[in-house]
Structures are given as C-alpha cells and as structure tokens.
Motif scaffolding. Structure first.
Motif, PDB file in Angstrom:
ATOM      1  N   VAL A 125       0.972  -0.972   0.027  1.00  0.00           N
ATOM      2  CA  VAL A 125       0.014  -0.080   0.006  1.00  0.00           C
ATOM      3  C   VAL A 125       1.066   1.413   0.049  1.00  0.00           C
ATOM      4  O   VAL A 125       1.871   1.256   0.530  1.00  0.00           O
ATOM      5  CB  VAL A 125      -0.950   0.060   1.313  1.00  0.00           C
ATOM      6  CG1 VAL A 125      -0.385  -0.028   2.561  1.00  0.00           C
ATOM      7  CG2 VAL A 125      -2.028   1.161   1.005  1.00  0.00           C
ATOM      8  N   LEU A 126       0.675   2.250  -1.045  1.00  0.00           N
ATOM      9  CA  LEU A 126       1.380   3.631  -1.013  1.00  0.00           C
ATOM     10  C   LEU A 126       0.478   4.564  -0.190  1.00  0.00           C
ATOM     11  O   LEU A 126      -0.597   4.812  -0.575  1.00  0.00           O
ATOM     12  CB  LEU A 126       1.681   3.883  -2.334  1.00  0.00           C
ATOM     13  CG  LEU A 126       2.466   2.836  -3.322  1.00  0.00           C
ATOM     14  CD1 LEU A 126       2.279   3.486  -4.584  1.00  0.00           C
ATOM     15  CD2 LEU A 126       3.639   2.510  -2.796  1.00  0.00           C
ATOM     16  N   VAL A 127       1.062   5.225   0.733  1.00  0.00           N
ATOM     17  CA  VAL A 127       0.434   5.972   1.706  1.00  0.00           C
ATOM     18  C   VAL A 127       1.318   7.409   1.504  1.00  0.00           C
ATOM     19  O   VAL A 127       2.277   7.605   1.350  1.00  0.00           O
ATOM     20  CB  VAL A 127       0.212   5.572   2.976  1.00  0.00           C
ATOM     21  CG1 VAL A 127      -0.518   4.164   3.111  1.00  0.00           C
ATOM     22  CG2 VAL A 127       1.748   5.649   3.818  1.00  0.00           C
ATOM     23  N   SER A 128       0.565   8.427   1.612  1.00  0.00           N
ATOM     24  CA  SER A 128       1.186  10.014   1.797  1.00  0.00           C
ATOM     25  C   SER A 128       1.115  10.257   3.302  1.00  0.00           C
ATOM     26  O   SER A 128       0.119   9.873   4.024  1.00  0.00           O
ATOM     27  CB  SER A 128       0.372  10.903   1.067  1.00  0.00           C
ATOM     28  OG  SER A 128      -1.106  11.222   1.543  1.00  0.00           O
ATOM     29  N   TYR A 129       2.223  10.826   3.875  1.00  0.00           N
ATOM     30  CA  TYR A 129       2.465  11.075   5.082  1.00  0.00           C
ATOM     31  C   TYR A 129       2.891  12.395   5.215  1.00  0.00           C
ATOM     32  O   TYR A 129       3.844  12.837   4.757  1.00  0.00           O
ATOM     33  CB  TYR A 129       3.117  10.133   5.922  1.00  0.00           C
ATOM     34  CG  TYR A 129       3.803  10.686   7.247  1.00  0.00           C
ATOM     35  CD1 TYR A 129       3.120  10.893   8.199  1.00  0.00           C
ATOM     36  CD2 TYR A 129       5.047  10.444   7.429  1.00  0.00           C
ATOM     37  CE1 TYR A 129       3.476  11.302   9.493  1.00  0.00           C
ATOM     38  CE2 TYR A 129       5.792  10.811   8.754  1.00  0.00           C
ATOM     39  CZ  TYR A 129       4.981  11.250   9.775  1.00  0.00           C
ATOM     40  OH  TYR A 129       5.305  11.626  10.824  1.00  0.00           O
ATOM     41  N   LEU A 130       2.207  13.427   5.885  1.00  0.00           N
ATOM     42  CA  LEU A 130       2.757  14.652   6.132  1.00  0.00           C
ATOM     43  C   LEU A 130       3.702  14.796   7.298  1.00  0.00           C
ATOM     44  O   LEU A 130       3.107  14.762   8.424  1.00  0.00           O
ATOM     45  CB  LEU A 130       1.501  15.862   6.225  1.00  0.00           C
ATOM     46  CG  LEU A 130       2.333  17.130   6.327  1.00  0.00           C
ATOM     47  CD1 LEU A 130       2.815  17.581   4.941  1.00  0.00           C
ATOM     48  CD2 LEU A 130       0.984  18.101   6.614  1.00  0.00           C
ATOM     49  N   ASP A 131       4.944  14.691   7.080  1.00  0.00           N
ATOM     50  CA  ASP A 131       6.005  14.622   8.218  1.00  0.00           C
ATOM     51  C   ASP A 131       6.314  15.727   8.680  1.00  0.00           C
ATOM     52  O   ASP A 131       7.021  16.666   8.288  1.00  0.00           O
ATOM     53  CB  ASP A 131       7.299  13.780   7.637  1.00  0.00           C
ATOM     54  CG  ASP A 131       8.260  13.643   8.632  1.00  0.00           C
ATOM     55  OD1 ASP A 131       8.314  14.049   9.796  1.00  0.00           O
ATOM     56  OD2 ASP A 131       9.330  12.895   8.225  1.00  0.00           O
ATOM     57  N   THR A 132       5.943  16.096   9.991  1.00  0.00           N
ATOM     58  CA  THR A 132       6.508  17.518  10.740  1.00  0.00           C
ATOM     59  C   THR A 132       7.290  16.975  11.705  1.00  0.00           C
ATOM     60  O   THR A 132       7.698  17.854  12.622  1.00  0.00           O
ATOM     61  CB  THR A 132       5.086  18.122  11.334  1.00  0.00           C
ATOM     62  OG1 THR A 132       4.482  17.147  12.400  1.00  0.00           O
ATOM     63  CG2 THR A 132       4.151  18.545  10.146  1.00  0.00           C
ATOM     64  N   VAL A 133       7.787  15.712  11.839  1.00  0.00           N
ATOM     65  CA  VAL A 133       8.692  15.517  12.822  1.00  0.00           C
ATOM     66  C   VAL A 133      10.284  15.320  12.506  1.00  0.00           C
ATOM     67  O   VAL A 133      10.946  15.656  13.122  1.00  0.00           O
ATOM     68  CB  VAL A 133       8.182  13.971  13.462  1.00  0.00           C
ATOM     69  CG1 VAL A 133       9.295  13.546  14.646  1.00  0.00           C
ATOM     70  CG2 VAL A 133       6.993  14.006  14.049  1.00  0.00           C
ATOM     71  N   THR A 134      10.544  14.813  11.306  1.00  0.00           N
ATOM     72  CA  THR A 134      11.977  14.530  10.894  1.00  0.00           C
ATOM     73  C   THR A 134      12.562  15.932  10.961  1.00  0.00           C
ATOM     74  O   THR A 134      13.636  16.177  11.298  1.00  0.00           O
ATOM     75  CB  THR A 134      11.994  14.064   9.555  1.00  0.00           C
ATOM     76  OG1 THR A 134      11.287  12.718   9.551  1.00  0.00           O
ATOM     77  CG2 THR A 134      13.410  13.494   9.044  1.00  0.00           C
ATOM     78  N   PHE A 135      11.858  16.987  10.335  1.00  0.00           N
ATOM     79  CA  PHE A 135      12.590  18.454  10.351  1.00  0.00           C
ATOM     80  C   PHE A 135      11.765  19.380  11.084  1.00  0.00           C
ATOM     81  O   PHE A 135      10.944  19.904  10.500  1.00  0.00           O
ATOM     82  CB  PHE A 135      12.931  18.753   8.876  1.00  0.00           C
ATOM     83  CG  PHE A 135      13.631  17.641   7.946  1.00  0.00           C
ATOM     84  CD1 PHE A 135      14.953  17.640   8.096  1.00  0.00           C
ATOM     85  CD2 PHE A 135      13.278  17.002   7.192  1.00  0.00           C
ATOM     86  CE1 PHE A 135      15.843  16.772   7.428  1.00  0.00           C
ATOM     87  CE2 PHE A 135      13.807  15.856   6.487  1.00  0.00           C
ATOM     88  CZ  PHE A 135      15.062  15.968   6.403  1.00  0.00           C
ATOM     89  N   PRO A 136      11.996  19.504  12.342  1.00  0.00           N
ATOM     90  CA  PRO A 136      11.241  20.383  13.162  1.00  0.00           C
ATOM     91  C   PRO A 136      10.983  21.706  12.499  1.00  0.00           C
ATOM     92  O   PRO A 136      11.803  22.358  11.994  1.00  0.00           O
ATOM     93  CB  PRO A 136      11.742  20.374  14.411  1.00  0.00           C
ATOM     94  CG  PRO A 136      12.771  19.166  14.586  1.00  0.00           C
ATOM     95  CD  PRO A 136      13.130  18.716  13.108  1.00  0.00           C
ATOM     96  N   GLY A 137       9.651  22.230  12.522  1.00  0.00           N
ATOM     97  CA  GLY A 137       9.479  23.516  11.792  1.00  0.00           C
ATOM     98  C   GLY A 137       9.218  23.466  10.540  1.00  0.00           C
ATOM     99  O   GLY A 137       8.542  24.653   9.840  1.00  0.00           O
ATOM    100  N   THR A 138       9.293  22.272   9.871  1.00  0.00           N
ATOM    101  CA  THR A 138       8.776  22.131   8.482  1.00  0.00           C
ATOM    102  C   THR A 138       7.923  20.995   8.179  1.00  0.00           C
ATOM    103  O   THR A 138       7.816  20.101   9.263  1.00  0.00           O
ATOM    104  CB  THR A 138      10.038  21.922   7.506  1.00  0.00           C
ATOM    105  OG1 THR A 138      10.682  20.758   7.730  1.00  0.00           O
ATOM    106  CG2 THR A 138      11.169  22.956   7.547  1.00  0.00           C
TER     107      THR A 138
END
Length: 110
Positions: free
Chosen positions: A52-65
C-alpha cells in the motif's frame, strides 16, 4: 483480502510507531493510502505481497517544516499497524458538572 479504504485517513496505532531512526513514523501519525500495487512494481522496492502506498505529512523529521512523504508498506503490516481514523474511539465526554439547585435553601438554614 484487505479492506483498506483508499483516500481515507488512517492512524498509526502500533506501539513504537513504524520504522526506526530518522524518518520513522511516530505512533499517532495520520497517513492516507492512495494506491495498492502488486509485488515487483518498479520503484516500490522488494516485497512478496501487495504494497500500500500512503502519503504522510511529516512534521517530525525536520522540526518547523512539513514534508509530504510517500511510504510503501506491505499490506499485512499496514493492516496490523494502522486503524481507519473514523473507527478510532472518540474521547469520552467530560463528566457532567453538578449544577446548582434551581431553588436554593432559604438564608439562615433550615
């Protein structure tokens, strides 16, 4: 056969999240599946089962982005680690607070 609902948000409920180190997905993250592909699909990586391909809005890996990431997760792993957001239990309502009586006792006590 999995009943993953494409386009619907899912919450990562697995203890410890998904993956480890930089780029891992924390427990509680919300992802949206958009396609299920068979094993051997070019560009997805090795798998012996559907992915399954999913989109994920990552706000953790690069804080502030916020980085829109695409993840490829084996269907059996996805089924065991994610829960459809609409199936998640809702927060219990706050307990009702006692209300003052409509007719308070007369001054001076009884």
């Amino acid at each position: 056969m999995s009943d993953i609902q494409l386009g619907q948000p899912y919450v990562l409920t697995a203890d410890g999240g998904y993956g480890s180190g930089v780029g891992s997905v924390p427990q509680g993250a919300v992802v949206t599946p958009f396609e299920i592909v068979p094993p051997g699909t070019a560009g997805v990586g090795y798998s012996v089962e559907d992915v399954v391909l999913v989109s994920y809005l990552d706000t953790v890996t690069f804080p502030g982005t916020a980085v829109d990431r695409t993840l490829a997760i084996a269907v059996s792993t996805f089924d065991g680690a994610f829960t459809l957001q609409s199936d998640m239990p809702t927060e219990p309502d706050a307990p009702e607070q006692p209300q003052a009586p409509d007719d308070p006792a007369p001054a001076g006590g009884a």
